[in-house]
Scaffold this motif. Structure first.
Motif, PDB file in Angstrom:
ATOM      1  N   UNK A 117       0.868  -1.102   0.028  1.00  0.00           N
ATOM      2  CA  UNK A 117       0.108  -0.150   0.042  1.00  0.00           C
ATOM      3  C   UNK A 117       0.875   1.147   0.007  1.00  0.00           C
ATOM      4  N   UNK A 118       2.062   1.058   0.316  1.00  0.00           N
ATOM      5  CA  UNK A 118       2.877   2.302   0.358  1.00  0.00           C
ATOM      6  C   UNK A 118       3.552   2.775  -0.977  1.00  0.00           C
ATOM      7  N   UNK A 119       3.308   1.929  -1.977  1.00  0.00           N
ATOM      8  CA  UNK A 119       3.944   2.326  -3.067  1.00  0.00           C
ATOM      9  C   UNK A 119       4.918   1.604  -3.684  1.00  0.00           C
ATOM     10  N   UNK A 120       5.435   0.478  -2.588  1.00  0.00           N
ATOM     11  CA  UNK A 120       6.326  -0.598  -3.273  1.00  0.00           C
ATOM     12  C   UNK A 120       5.798  -1.353  -4.141  1.00  0.00           C
ATOM     13  N   UNK A 121       6.636  -2.020  -5.178  1.00  0.00           N
ATOM     14  CA  UNK A 121       6.348  -2.695  -6.418  1.00  0.00           C
ATOM     15  C   UNK A 121       5.619  -4.095  -5.843  1.00  0.00           C
ATOM     16  N   UNK A 122       4.354  -4.439  -5.716  1.00  0.00           N
ATOM     17  CA  UNK A 122       3.981  -5.490  -5.167  1.00  0.00           C
ATOM     18  C   UNK A 122       4.429  -6.747  -5.547  1.00  0.00           C
ATOM     19  N   UNK A 123       4.619  -6.846  -6.933  1.00  0.00           N
ATOM     20  CA  UNK A 123       5.311  -8.010  -7.854  1.00  0.00           C
ATOM     21  C   UNK A 123       6.644  -8.261  -7.178  1.00  0.00           C
ATOM     22  N   UNK A 124       7.314  -7.449  -6.454  1.00  0.00           N
ATOM     23  CA  UNK A 124       8.549  -7.907  -5.689  1.00  0.00           C
ATOM     24  C   UNK A 124       8.345  -8.458  -4.631  1.00  0.00           C
ATOM     25  N   UNK A 125       7.229  -8.574  -3.827  1.00  0.00           N
ATOM     26  CA  UNK A 125       6.971  -9.001  -2.574  1.00  0.00           C
ATOM     27  C   UNK A 125       6.895 -10.472  -2.662  1.00  0.00           C
ATOM     28  N   UNK A 126       7.103 -11.401  -1.650  1.00  0.00           N
ATOM     29  CA  UNK A 126       7.399 -12.862  -1.693  1.00  0.00           C
ATOM     30  C   UNK A 126       5.851 -13.599  -1.591  1.00  0.00           C
ATOM     31  N   UNK A 127       4.867 -13.038  -1.155  1.00  0.00           N
ATOM     32  CA  UNK A 127       3.710 -13.636  -0.885  1.00  0.00           C
ATOM     33  C   UNK A 127       3.945 -14.528   0.216  1.00  0.00           C
ATOM     34  N   UNK A 128       2.807 -15.438   0.639  1.00  0.00           N
ATOM     35  CA  UNK A 128       2.688 -16.487   1.750  1.00  0.00           C
ATOM     36  C   UNK A 128       2.286 -17.630   1.315  1.00  0.00           C
ATOM     37  N   UNK A 129       2.529 -18.307   0.018  1.00  0.00           N
ATOM     38  CA  UNK A 129       1.683 -19.322  -0.489  1.00  0.00           C
ATOM     39  C   UNK A 129       2.006 -20.822   0.462  1.00  0.00           C
ATOM     40  N   UNK A 130       3.295 -20.732   0.771  1.00  0.00           N
ATOM     41  CA  UNK A 130       3.418 -21.922   1.544  1.00  0.00           C
ATOM     42  C   UNK A 130       2.619 -22.127   2.793  1.00  0.00           C
ATOM     43  N   UNK A 131       2.479 -20.725   3.649  1.00  0.00           N
ATOM     44  CA  UNK A 131       1.434 -20.899   4.654  1.00  0.00           C
ATOM     45  C   UNK A 131       0.372 -21.311   4.495  1.00  0.00           C
ATOM     46  N   UNK A 132      -0.217 -20.714   3.349  1.00  0.00           N
ATOM     47  CA  UNK A 132      -1.606 -20.772   3.024  1.00  0.00           C
ATOM     48  C   UNK A 132      -1.990 -22.086   2.584  1.00  0.00           C
ATOM     49  N   UNK A 133      -1.269 -22.587   1.677  1.00  0.00           N
ATOM     50  CA  UNK A 133      -1.338 -24.157   1.359  1.00  0.00           C
ATOM     51  C   UNK A 133      -1.351 -25.025   2.667  1.00  0.00           C
ATOM     52  N   UNK A 134       0.008 -24.876   3.431  1.00  0.00           N
ATOM     53  CA  UNK A 134      -0.118 -25.647   4.342  1.00  0.00           C
ATOM     54  C   UNK A 134      -1.230 -25.560   5.443  1.00  0.00           C
ATOM     55  N   UNK A 135      -1.751 -24.448   5.617  1.00  0.00           N
ATOM     56  CA  UNK A 135      -2.782 -24.127   6.636  1.00  0.00           C
ATOM     57  C   UNK A 135      -4.035 -24.915   6.094  1.00  0.00           C
ATOM     58  N   UNK A 136      -4.170 -24.749   4.877  1.00  0.00           N
ATOM     59  CA  UNK A 136      -5.370 -25.421   4.237  1.00  0.00           C
ATOM     60  C   UNK A 136      -5.380 -26.960   4.422  1.00  0.00           C
ATOM     61  N   UNK A 137      -4.329 -27.463   4.222  1.00  0.00           N
ATOM     62  CA  UNK A 137      -4.051 -28.911   4.163  1.00  0.00           C
ATOM     63  C   UNK A 137      -4.141 -29.502   5.792  1.00  0.00           C
ATOM     64  N   UNK A 138      -3.654 -28.509   6.651  1.00  0.00           N
ATOM     65  CA  UNK A 138      -3.996 -29.151   8.268  1.00  0.00           C
ATOM     66  C   UNK A 138      -5.487 -28.861   8.592  1.00  0.00           C
ATOM     67  N   UNK A 139      -5.941 -27.858   8.041  1.00  0.00           N
ATOM     68  CA  UNK A 139      -7.620 -27.848   8.352  1.00  0.00           C
ATOM     69  C   UNK A 139      -8.385 -28.724   7.654  1.00  0.00           C
ATOM     70  N   UNK A 140      -7.953 -29.177   6.493  1.00  0.00           N
ATOM     71  CA  UNK A 140      -8.691 -30.375   5.808  1.00  0.00           C
ATOM     72  C   UNK A 140      -8.585 -31.562   6.748  1.00  0.00           C
ATOM     73  N   UNK A 141      -7.177 -31.767   7.284  1.00  0.00           N
ATOM     74  CA  UNK A 141      -6.937 -33.151   7.966  1.00  0.00           C
ATOM     75  C   UNK A 141      -7.917 -33.184   9.190  1.00  0.00           C
ATOM     76  N   UNK A 142      -7.860 -32.119   9.913  1.00  0.00           N
ATOM     77  CA  UNK A 142      -8.861 -31.610  11.158  1.00  0.00           C
ATOM     78  C   UNK A 142     -10.044 -32.006  10.739  1.00  0.00           C
ATOM     79  N   UNK A 143     -10.587 -31.471   9.663  1.00  0.00           N
ATOM     80  CA  UNK A 143     -12.271 -31.826   9.495  1.00  0.00           C
ATOM     81  C   UNK A 143     -12.406 -33.363   9.058  1.00  0.00           C
ATOM     82  N   UNK A 144     -11.380 -33.909   8.397  1.00  0.00           N
ATOM     83  CA  UNK A 144     -11.381 -35.372   8.042  1.00  0.00           C
ATOM     84  C   UNK A 144     -11.393 -36.117   9.507  1.00  0.00           C
TER      85      UNK A 144
END
Lengths: 172, 57
Positions: A117-144
Motif C-alpha cells: 500500500x505504501x507504493x512499493x512494487x507488489x510484484x517484488x513481494x514474496x507472498x505467503x503461499x507456503x503458509x496458506x497451502x500448508x494451513x489449508x491442508x492442516x484444516x482439511x486433516x482436522x475436518x477429516x
C-alpha cells in the motif's frame, strides 16, 4: 462434567460453524495469495495484499481463536473428553499448531500489505503461499478427523472408562 | 453432525489389565507430523532468508 443436550448442540453448532468458516476463509485467502504472487498487474497485486491483511486480521484470526476455545469446551463438555481419544487429541494438536503458525505469520501479512500500500512494487513481494497451502491442508486433516473419528482410546481414556463403566454383571 | 457414542472403541475391555495399544494411524500421522515439523525447521534454519521483500530486485 457433561453438558445438557441443548447446550451441547449449541456449542457443537458454534464449533462447526467457526471451524468450517475458518477453512473457507483460508481458501479465500489462498485465492488472494495466489493472485498477489502471480499477478503482473500492479494494482491487482497491491489490492490482493491489502485484502489478505483484512482477511487474516478480521476473519481468520477471530475464527481460529474461537474455534480453538469452543472446541476445547465442546470436548470437555461431552463424554469424548479432550485426552481420552486419539482423534480428539490429534485434532487439538493440529489446531494448536495451525493457530500458532497463524498468529506468528499475521504480522508478516500485515507488513506485506503495508509495503504494497505504501507504493512499493507488489510484484517484488514474496507472498505467503507456503503458509496458506500448508494451513489449508492442516484444516482439511482436522475436518477429516472430525467426521471419521478414527478409533483409538488413549491410556488415560481407557483408565477413565474403566473407572466409570458399570459392571456388566449388574445389568444382566 | 451428531456425536456417536464413544463407548465402542477398540481395545481391551475395561477391567483387563492391558491398556489398548496406540492405533497404527496415530503412529503414522505422528511420524508424518514430526517429519514435516523437522523439514520446516530445517528450511527456516538453512534458508538464506529469501522471504525478505525485494528478493527479486
Amino acid at each position: 462434567m457433561t453438558m445438557a443436550p441443548r447446550l451441547r448442540k449449541a456449542v457443537l453448532t458454534t464449533h462447526v460453524a467457526t471451524s468450517v468458516g475458518w477453512l473457507g476463509a483460508v481458501a479465500a485467502y489462498l485465492a488472494l495469495d495466489t493472485t498477489a504472487t502471480v499477478s503482473q498487474d500492479v494494482p491487482t497485486a497491491r489490492a490482493a495484499y491489502v485484502a489478505m491483511d483484512v482477511t487474516v486480521s478480521y476473519v481468520i484470526v477471530p475464527l481460529a481463536l474461537t474455534s480453538v476455545l469452543i472446541g476445547i469446551i465442546n470436548a470437555l463438555g461431552t463424554s469424548w473428553g479432550l485426552f481420552r481419544h486419539y482423534w480428539v487429541l490429534m485434532k487439538l494438536l493440529l489446531t494448536l499448531v495451525a493457530t500458532g503458525v497463524l498468529l506468528l505469520e499475521a504480522p508478516t501479512v500485515d507488513a506485506l500489505a503495508d509495503r504494497a500500500a505504501s507504493g512499493a512494487d507488489p510484484r517484488q513481494l514474496p507472498g505467503t503461499l507456503a503458509h496458506s497451502i500448508g494451513g489449508l491442508a492442516v484444516l482439511l486433516a482436522i475436518i477429516i478427523l472430525s467426521v471419521y473419528k478414527p478409533r483409538g482410546m488413549t491410556r488415560y481414556g481407557w483408565r477413565r472408562s474403566a473407572s466409570t463403566r458399570p459392571s456388566l454383571s449388574a445389568t444382566r | 453432525m451428531a456425536d456417536p457414542s464413544p463407548t465402542d472403541d477398540t481395545g481391551p475391555e475395561p477391567g483387563r489389565p492391558t491398556p489398548p495399544r496406540m492405533p497404527g494411524w496415530v503412529k503414522v500421522s505422528g511420524a508424518v507430523l514430526i517429519l514435516v515439523i523437522v523439514a520446516i525447521v530445517l528450511v527456516m534454519v538453512l534458508g538464506d532468508g529469501d522471504h525478505e521483500p525485494g528478493r527479486h530486485g
